[in-house]
Design an enzyme around this catalytic site. Sequence first.
Site, mmCIF file in Angstrom:
data_model
loop_
_atom_site.group_PDB
_atom_site.id
_atom_site.type_symbol
_atom_site.label_atom_id
_atom_site.label_comp_id
_atom_site.label_asym_id
_atom_site.label_seq_id
_atom_site.Cartn_x
_atom_site.Cartn_y
_atom_site.Cartn_z
ATOM 1 C CB SER A 40 -7.284 -3.030 5.891
ATOM 2 O OG SER A 40 -6.711 -3.097 7.177
ATOM 3 C CB CYS A 70 -9.495 24.915 21.942
ATOM 4 S SG CYS A 70 -10.616 24.046 20.810
ATOM 5 N N GLY A 87 2.135 -4.465 9.303
ATOM 6 C CA GLY A 87 2.249 -5.526 8.322
ATOM 7 C C GLY A 87 0.978 -6.360 8.183
ATOM 8 C CG ASP A 128 1.088 1.004 15.407
ATOM 9 O OD1 ASP A 128 0.647 1.955 16.077
ATOM 10 O OD2 ASP A 128 0.420 0.448 14.512
ATOM 11 C CB CYS A 159 -0.263 7.915 24.817
ATOM 12 S SG CYS A 159 -0.729 9.226 23.684
ATOM 13 C CB CYS A 166 -5.843 21.402 15.465
ATOM 14 S SG CYS A 166 -6.613 22.589 16.588
ATOM 15 C CB CYS A 224 -0.923 0.002 1.213
ATOM 16 S SG CYS A 224 -1.974 -1.466 1.320
ATOM 17 C CB CYS A 270 2.101 0.875 4.211
ATOM 18 S SG CYS A 270 2.539 -0.130 5.657
#
Length: 423
Positions: A127, A323, A71, A280, A264, A356, A23, A26
């Site tokens: 996908s 904001c 992958g 990743d 995160c 944003c 792709c 990717c």
Amino acid sequence: MPDYTRPYTLLIKPCSGDCNLRCHYCFYLRTLDLVYPETRRHRMDEETLRRVVTGYLGERFPVSGFCWQGGEPMLAGLDFYKKAVELQSKHGADGQVVSNSLQTNAILIDEEWARFLRQYSFLVGVSMDGPPELHDHYRRDAGGKPSHHRVLRAIEILRANQVEFNVLAVVNKLTVKHPREIYDYFRRMKISHLQFIPIVEIDADSRQVSDFVMAPEEYGEFLCALWDEWMRPGFPDLSIRDFESVIERLLGGGSSLCTFDSACNHYVMLEHNGDVFPCDFYCDPKYKLGNANETPLPEIFRSHKHAGFSWLKTCYPRECYQCRWLSLCNGGCTKDRMLGAPILGGENARGSNYFCRSYQMLFEHAYPRMLELRDRVWAMQTVPEPSEAAAPEPPSPPARVGRNDLCPCGSGLKYKNCCMPRK
């Protein structure tokens, strides 16, 4: 401090970035050249698999989620996953729920794979970017041949074998122009669960966005049009994870989508050789947290280095504090902020998120209807107060909790994202 007591998910790449497609957009194929340039073939061995499974299930979370990605993770072979579920059965505790999901381009799915996925209740993420002319523009194999027809064949096999699946679509410079066409296509296919991933990468030579990346305003228009289509029936009749994660926040729960969460630390990512990274998108030697073959996985997850990465997300630029939407988006994905910084004028994680303006456009367009939807969902889930004349009785549990209902455990998450049993 980040909450490290809640269950987290493992994102495992048993074949690293090895893939049977090429792709154009990717990012992970390029990661291989940076992190593992000395090897051409990448596969997780049985000892690494054992350490990963035992280390994670040793946490004894009520629900433990294994997410297999690439992958192309199916290149690991069916025997690899048979061994994985064998180890999960052996090392899981009584009453401990184990879930497996597989994100795949679906090219290798056949009857044997489908029977296995059904038997062990794998949730399959397929996908697919939309109809053939949109999907095949970027998603081709090494010989330049299209892949859409092969994905359709795989979906037919999954359905015939009653394998639960959803669709993940990448939004790029081409597909961003066709939100209604894409949505209508998936509806006609009777796809019930969708997720859209916006792509943004920087060209190494020009230091500008790559040719497959849309402008923030284009993605904002895409989100607004997609929201309108989603709400057109009056109440959504299929699931779009991107929107539902915002409604979850408005209901007072955490976001099931890490993009809009406050830290995160939803998961860690494991490479084929046991290397552990926070995500990743951050498979880079300078972000490496450790190796599961050398350090117990729980120790890696709760390390100071991981905590420091987790709180990168709170390094908001000044405009975020001004904001009104900060409590909904939490600055978006940290990666999109760090990539957007050199383009939009920042220098580090405090730079403006590339998307944003996209999120501002969505919230400005849809917020009143988001509140209406929140109230309707809340009313559907709330048990009415008993009348004064009635004897107080505890409410009876529902006969069946739907995957999109709020989880009975009280976490505020949907049942499918929390305690939904998977063997």
